[in-house]
Design a protein around this motif. Structure first.
Motif, PDB file in Angstrom:
ATOM      1  N   THR A  39      53.164  60.916   9.561  1.00 29.72           N
ATOM      2  CA  THR A  39      53.306  62.356   9.310  1.00 29.72           C
ATOM      3  C   THR A  39      52.351  62.860   8.227  1.00 29.72           C
ATOM      4  O   THR A  39      52.425  64.028   7.843  1.00 29.72           O
ATOM      5  N   PHE A  40      51.459  62.014   7.750  1.00 28.54           N
ATOM      6  CA  PHE A  40      50.617  62.389   6.609  1.00 28.54           C
ATOM      7  C   PHE A  40      49.230  62.888   7.004  1.00 28.54           C
ATOM      8  O   PHE A  40      48.689  63.800   6.387  1.00 28.54           O
ATOM      9  N   GLY A  41      48.626  62.281   8.004  1.00 32.36           N
ATOM     10  CA  GLY A  41      47.264  62.627   8.363  1.00 32.36           C
ATOM     11  C   GLY A  41      47.165  63.934   9.126  1.00 32.36           C
ATOM     12  O   GLY A  41      48.157  64.441   9.668  1.00 32.36           O
ATOM     13  N   ASP A  42      45.945  64.499   9.193  1.00 25.45           N
ATOM     14  CA  ASP A  42      45.701  65.644  10.070  1.00 25.45           C
ATOM     15  C   ASP A  42      46.023  65.256  11.507  1.00 25.45           C
ATOM     16  O   ASP A  42      46.535  66.062  12.280  1.00 25.45           O
ATOM     17  N   TYR A  43      45.713  64.006  11.836  1.00 29.14           N
ATOM     18  CA  TYR A  43      46.169  63.362  13.060  1.00 29.14           C
ATOM     19  C   TYR A  43      46.682  61.978  12.658  1.00 29.14           C
ATOM     20  O   TYR A  43      46.237  61.403  11.663  1.00 29.14           O
ATOM     21  N   ALA A  44      47.611  61.457  13.461  1.00 26.72           N
ATOM     22  CA  ALA A  44      48.103  60.100  13.216  1.00 26.72           C
ATOM     23  C   ALA A  44      48.251  59.397  14.553  1.00 26.72           C
ATOM     24  O   ALA A  44      48.322  60.038  15.609  1.00 26.72           O
ATOM     25  N   ILE A  45      48.284  58.077  14.488  1.00 28.92           N
ATOM     26  CA  ILE A  45      48.428  57.312  15.726  1.00 28.92           C
ATOM     27  C   ILE A  45      49.463  56.212  15.541  1.00 28.92           C
ATOM     28  O   ILE A  45      49.709  55.720  14.433  1.00 28.92           O
ATOM     29  N   LEU A  46      50.083  55.847  16.666  1.00 23.74           N
ATOM     30  CA  LEU A  46      51.012  54.726  16.730  1.00 23.74           C
ATOM     31  C   LEU A  46      50.529  53.771  17.818  1.00 23.74           C
ATOM     32  O   LEU A  46      49.804  54.172  18.728  1.00 23.74           O
TER      33      LEU A  46
END
Length: 374
Positions: free
Chosen positions: A178-185
């Motif tokens: 939830t921190f980045g401008d985009y995030a990945i899993l």
């Protein structure tokens, strides 16, 4: 021969078949169907904080899409954490962009804020302001979020948060992803929950999610005929694998607790040995302990223990080899302090699967203890 103990094997919950059968019953075995929608909704509710999730074929695909959405082009520079798996960096090269590597700090093993700012300033002096930062929550340990994002904000550089290993980890009670401008899993077979292979891109708006979905499904326009104005990709998760994900999601918290139990067992059994160091949680950090890693006093000691475990049918692995040491990336610019190299030479990842039994853990720790009792 003792049974094989793997590093981080898949651990099925028993609930997966219900959702998979539903996909077969409804004849949705392609990259469309209710399992995908429900799985994305489950993840969005779990993460909250303006998280808009697109389920895709891999974490690597998610990083690629994030960089496209950021407008990364050929020749652009992207600052990358050197201490990671290669999949975190390869999408930079898919776009013809240039990775620049930044070393770690010893408290979390993630990107060093001081080196990050040094790298940014040096690239700007060279006339190449970085267009993005890709940062990792390594082995499930959150990075120094406040420090990293303060720097990124000061220089107006977007952050792609690679939480492939960190589903369920938290920084000051806010979930990783939830921190980045985009995030990945990632939901690869070795992750804390799996869809056999798969991943997710987390966007901050519905509009961005829709654009990601468009790109992940071959950039098809809504016209009846197959009309395409943009280059797209075959990156959508299938409804069957999303069904596996739905079954896995029901036991996520249980599996996090079991991974953390593994760490506690290893720590309690081994921390008295002066030549073994564990990565502890700084105040305000909560890690899912995807993998438990130890640092040995020397490289030889690391290898001796790894081979001893291997001889006893137990899989362990050296800590990730830094990207600046990889043959494919050795000629790219790097900002180094020696931390990632030390972690690589002395670090050992121990079996950490949620299916480990206490008998397994005792067997592993007894073998490690035997090395130091010689």
């Amino acid at each position: 021969m003792n049974t094989k103990i793997w590093l981080s094997p898949p651990h099925l919950s028993g609930f997966e078949s219900e959702f998979i059968q539903q996909a077969f019953k409804n004849n949705y075995v392609a990259p469309a169907g209710s399992n995908i929608e429900h799985f994305e909704n489950d993840l969005e509710k779990y993460l909250s904080d303006c998280s808009n999730v697109t389920a895709v074929s891999s974490g690597t695909a998610a990083i690629h899409l994030a960089l496209i959405l950021l407008g990364i082009k050929s020749g652009d520079e992207v600052l990358c954490q050197t201490k990671t798996f290669v999949a975190s960096v390869n999408p930079v090269r898919y776009l013809g962009a240039v990775p620049v590597f930044v070393d770690s700090e010893p408290e979390t093993w993630n990107m060093c804020p001081k080196l990050l700012e040094l790298a940014i300033n040096d690239r700007i002096k060279k006339g190449k302001k970085p267009k993005a930062i890709i940062i990792i929550n390594l082995y499930g340990m959150p990075y120094k979020v406040n420090e990293i994002h303060a720097i990124a904000s000061a220089y107006n550089i977007p952050v792609v948060e690679d939480s492939a290993e960190a589903l369920g980890s938290k920084y000051h009670n806010k979930k990783c992803g939830t921190f980045g401008d985009y995030a990945i899993l990632s939901f690869n077979g070795n992750k804390i929950i799996t869809t056999s292979g798969g991943g997710a891109l987390i966007c901050r708006s519905k509009k961005e999610k829709n654009k990601a979905l468009y790109l992940a499904t071959q950039a098809k326009d809504s016209a009846v005929e197959y009309n395409h104005k943009n280059i797209g990709y075959n990156y959508r998760m299938s409804n069957i694998t999303a069904g596996i994900g739905r079954g896995q999601f029901t036991v996520l918290e249980k599996y996090i607790a079991l991974r953390r139990r593994n760490f506690d067992y290893y720590y309690n059994a081994l921390h008295h040995i002066k030549d073994i160091v564990f990565l502890k949680e700084p105040k305000g950090f909560y890690t899912n302990r995807w993998l438990t890693c130890i640092l040995l006093k020397t490289h030889k000691m690391r290898e001796d223990i790894r081979i001893l475990l291997q001889e006893n049918n137990i899989e362990s692995r050296p800590s990730w080899k830094p990207m600046h040491l990889q043959p494919v990336y050795k000629n790219y610019d790097s900002y180094l302090n020696g931390v990632s190299y030390d972690l690589y030479k002395k670090g050992l990842c121990l079996p950490s699967g949620s299916s480990l039994t206490e008998k397994d853990l005792k067997r592993i720790t007894n073998i490690i203890k035997s090395y130091f009792e010689k």
